[in-house]
Design a protein around this motif. Structure first.
Motif, short mmCIF file in Angstrom:
data_model
loop_
_atom_site.label_atom_id
_atom_site.label_comp_id
_atom_site.label_asym_id
_atom_site.label_seq_id
_atom_site.Cartn_x
_atom_site.Cartn_y
_atom_site.Cartn_z
N UNK A 181 0.84 -1.20 0.00
CA UNK A 181 0.00 0.00 0.00
C UNK A 181 0.87 1.25 0.00
N UNK A 182 0.39 2.27 -0.68
CA UNK A 182 0.99 3.60 -0.60
C UNK A 182 0.23 4.33 0.49
N UNK A 206 11.92 -4.71 5.41
CA UNK A 206 12.96 -4.68 4.39
C UNK A 206 12.46 -3.92 3.16
N UNK A 207 11.15 -3.90 3.05
CA UNK A 207 10.50 -3.37 1.85
C UNK A 207 10.07 -1.93 2.12
N UNK A 208 10.74 -0.92 1.54
CA UNK A 208 10.35 0.46 1.83
C UNK A 208 8.90 0.75 1.41
N UNK A 209 8.27 1.63 2.15
CA UNK A 209 6.86 1.96 1.92
C UNK A 209 6.78 3.28 1.14
N UNK A 210 6.02 3.26 0.05
CA UNK A 210 5.82 4.50 -0.72
C UNK A 210 4.84 5.40 0.01
N UNK A 211 5.13 6.68 0.00
CA UNK A 211 4.24 7.61 0.71
C UNK A 211 3.80 8.77 -0.18
N UNK A 212 2.73 9.42 0.24
CA UNK A 212 2.32 10.69 -0.32
C UNK A 212 2.37 11.67 0.86
N UNK A 213 3.32 12.57 0.80
CA UNK A 213 3.49 13.54 1.87
C UNK A 213 2.47 14.66 1.68
N UNK A 214 1.67 14.86 2.70
CA UNK A 214 0.52 15.75 2.53
C UNK A 214 0.77 17.13 3.11
N UNK A 215 0.47 18.14 2.29
CA UNK A 215 0.57 19.52 2.76
C UNK A 215 -0.81 20.05 3.13
N UNK A 216 -0.87 20.74 4.25
CA UNK A 216 -2.05 21.54 4.59
C UNK A 216 -1.87 22.88 3.91
N UNK A 246 12.46 16.36 3.87
CA UNK A 246 13.86 15.95 4.09
C UNK A 246 13.95 14.82 5.11
N UNK A 247 13.15 14.90 6.16
CA UNK A 247 13.15 13.81 7.15
C UNK A 247 12.63 12.52 6.51
N UNK A 248 11.59 12.66 5.69
CA UNK A 248 11.04 11.46 5.04
C UNK A 248 12.09 10.83 4.12
N UNK A 249 12.80 11.70 3.39
CA UNK A 249 13.79 11.19 2.45
C UNK A 249 14.92 10.48 3.16
N UNK A 250 15.21 10.91 4.39
CA UNK A 250 16.31 10.31 5.16
C UNK A 250 15.85 9.06 5.93
N UNK A 251 14.59 8.69 5.77
CA UNK A 251 14.05 7.54 6.50
C UNK A 251 14.17 6.29 5.64
N UNK A 310 11.17 4.42 4.16
CA UNK A 310 10.29 5.12 3.21
C UNK A 310 10.88 5.04 1.81
N UNK A 311 10.04 4.67 0.86
CA UNK A 311 10.48 4.53 -0.53
C UNK A 311 10.21 5.81 -1.30
N UNK A 312 9.40 5.67 -2.32
CA UNK A 312 9.07 6.80 -3.18
C UNK A 312 8.22 7.84 -2.42
N UNK A 313 8.52 9.12 -2.64
CA UNK A 313 7.75 10.17 -1.95
C UNK A 313 7.04 11.05 -2.98
N UNK A 314 5.72 11.01 -2.97
CA UNK A 314 4.93 11.93 -3.81
C UNK A 314 4.39 13.04 -2.90
N UNK A 315 3.98 14.13 -3.53
CA UNK A 315 3.52 15.29 -2.76
C UNK A 315 2.04 15.52 -3.04
#
Ligand SMILES: *Cc1c(COP(=O)(O)O)cnc(C)c1O
Length: 375
Positions: free
Chosen positions: A96-97, A115-125, A143-148, A151-156
């Motif tokens: 799941x993303x 072991x399997x990074x989780x893809x996220x959608x970073x949400x802005x208010x 930046x914190x998400x990217x350094x985690x 966490x795999x792919x980060x969408x906005x």
């Protein structure tokens, strides 16, 4: 025999509306939003019509698992993300993303043993003030998400508070300013922005209500030219007829008074079926294919209609409460709500019929042959 009320689901309409959304936001990929059990239509019932979507977005973990179990291999997005660390394993197992809208969720993913990074959608208010990072802290969160490592792919992503064009510009501008230079796919548009705000289409759009044929504004005439089809028909029958003399009243509270001799019909549908109790006299309804109006107060199991425009109607006549001829938004608008709420609130006691999925099945076949060509 059960009461003569039923709700009919039209997967073919969903397929058509999805195509309409895709054309409107051509170039963007589409998350088909099926939260709240597909806005009350039933995920399983409409699932075959979603073959043309690029992803499925919803809220509940168990709904996401159901979608995977139906065989969906493309992305699934949890729009509010995870609520508890116990759910991380399920999210990983089902690929799941997940939305991430606050530091608690970031911490939850950072602590995950996977072991399997989780893809996220970073949400802005960006101004709605429900979920998400404020623009001034968004970059730091990214930046914190990217350094985690988990966490795999980060969408906005962000979500708009308003439907009409000019009223979303300020949020869009804030989003663009705060994300300038940050890589990653963008996902901004709900149904309203899909239809009316091309500048917000970007990489992925997230239409919900238009897939079901309802208006993002809750006003039916706002989508008149769009060609959406109703995905749900709430239907029943006339089970009683009364002939009133002038001065006689109808139903609880004597809320309607006849000003002339008139025939009225009693329909087997009330607020315990999900029809809004606040629907006033004048709310449109169709009897035997003819538009007429609700009169008097809606009661638990019945409501009453004016049979003046349809003198041949009687016991057994077909009634459309909402569907293709009376839009759910017309009933909603008269009742002070929006189609979204009515579609989600059809009661459990109403039997459900589902149209044949022939066309939708063909769609899946076409999809998979396309995939095998490109594979
Ligand atoms: C519900 C929802 C949508 C879909 O909204 P519609 O107005 O039904 O198109 C899109 N994005 C998010 C985050 C949502 O919660």
């Amino acid at each position: 025999m059960p009461r003569p009320i039923s709700v009919r689901i039209h997967p073919e309409a969903v397929r058509h509306n999805l195509q309409t959304a895709k054309q409107s936001a051509s170039g963007a990929r589409v998350w088909a939003v099926v939260k709240a059990n597909a806005y009350g239509h039933g995920i399983e019932r409409i699932y075959p019509a979603l073959a043309g979507a690029d992803g499925i977005a919803l809220l509940d973990l168990d709904e996401a698992v159901r979608v995977r179990e139906l065989g969906w291999t493309k992305p699934i997005l949890l729009l509010e993300g995870l609520f508890d660390s116990v759910d991380v394993a399920t999210a990983v197992a089902h690929r799941l993303t997940v939305a991430v809208h606050c530091d608690d969720q970031l911490a939850l993913l950072a602590a995950a043993r996977t072991q399997q990074p989780i893809d996220i959608q970073l949400k802005m208010n960006s101004g709605m003030n429900r979920l998400g990072y404020r623009p001034d802290v968004f970059r730091a969160a990214w930046e914190r998400a990217r350094a985690t490592p988990t966490i795999g792919n980060i969408a906005l992503m962000t979500h708009f508070a308003n439907a009409d064009d000019s009223a979303i510009d300020w949020q869009l501008d804030r989003f663009d300013a705060a994300t300038a230079g940050i890589p990653g796919e963008r996902s901004l548009s709900n149904s309203a922005a899909v239809l009316w705000h091309p500048r917000a289409h970007r990489d992925w759009v997230r239409p919900g209500t238009i897939l079901y044929g309802a208006s993002p504004t809750g006003v039916a005439r706002h989508v008149e030219g769009v060609g959406l089809r109703a995905a749900m028909t709430l239907a029943s029958k006339i089970i009683g007829v009364q002939t009133l003399t002038p001065g006689e009243t109808v139903g609880y509270g004597c809320a309607y008074e006849a000003d002339r001799p008139m025939r009225i019909g009693v329909v087997a549908c009330g607020y315990a079926d999900g029809y809004p109790r606040h629907a006033p006299t004048g709310t449109p309804i169709v009897v035997d294919g003819v538009r007429t109006r609700v009169i008097g107060r809606v009661s638990m199991d019945m409501l009453t209609v004016d049979l003046t425009p349809c003198p041949d109607a009687g016991i057994g006549s077909q009634v459309e409460l909402w569907g293709e001829r009376v839009k759910v938004d017309e009933v909603a608008e008269a009742s002070g709500t929006i189609g979204y709420e009515l579609m989600c609130a059809v009661a459990r006691r109403v039997p459900v019929d589902v149209d044949s999925l022939v066309a939708a099945r063909r769609d899946i076949a076409e999809e998979s042959s396309e995939e095998s060509v490109t594979a």
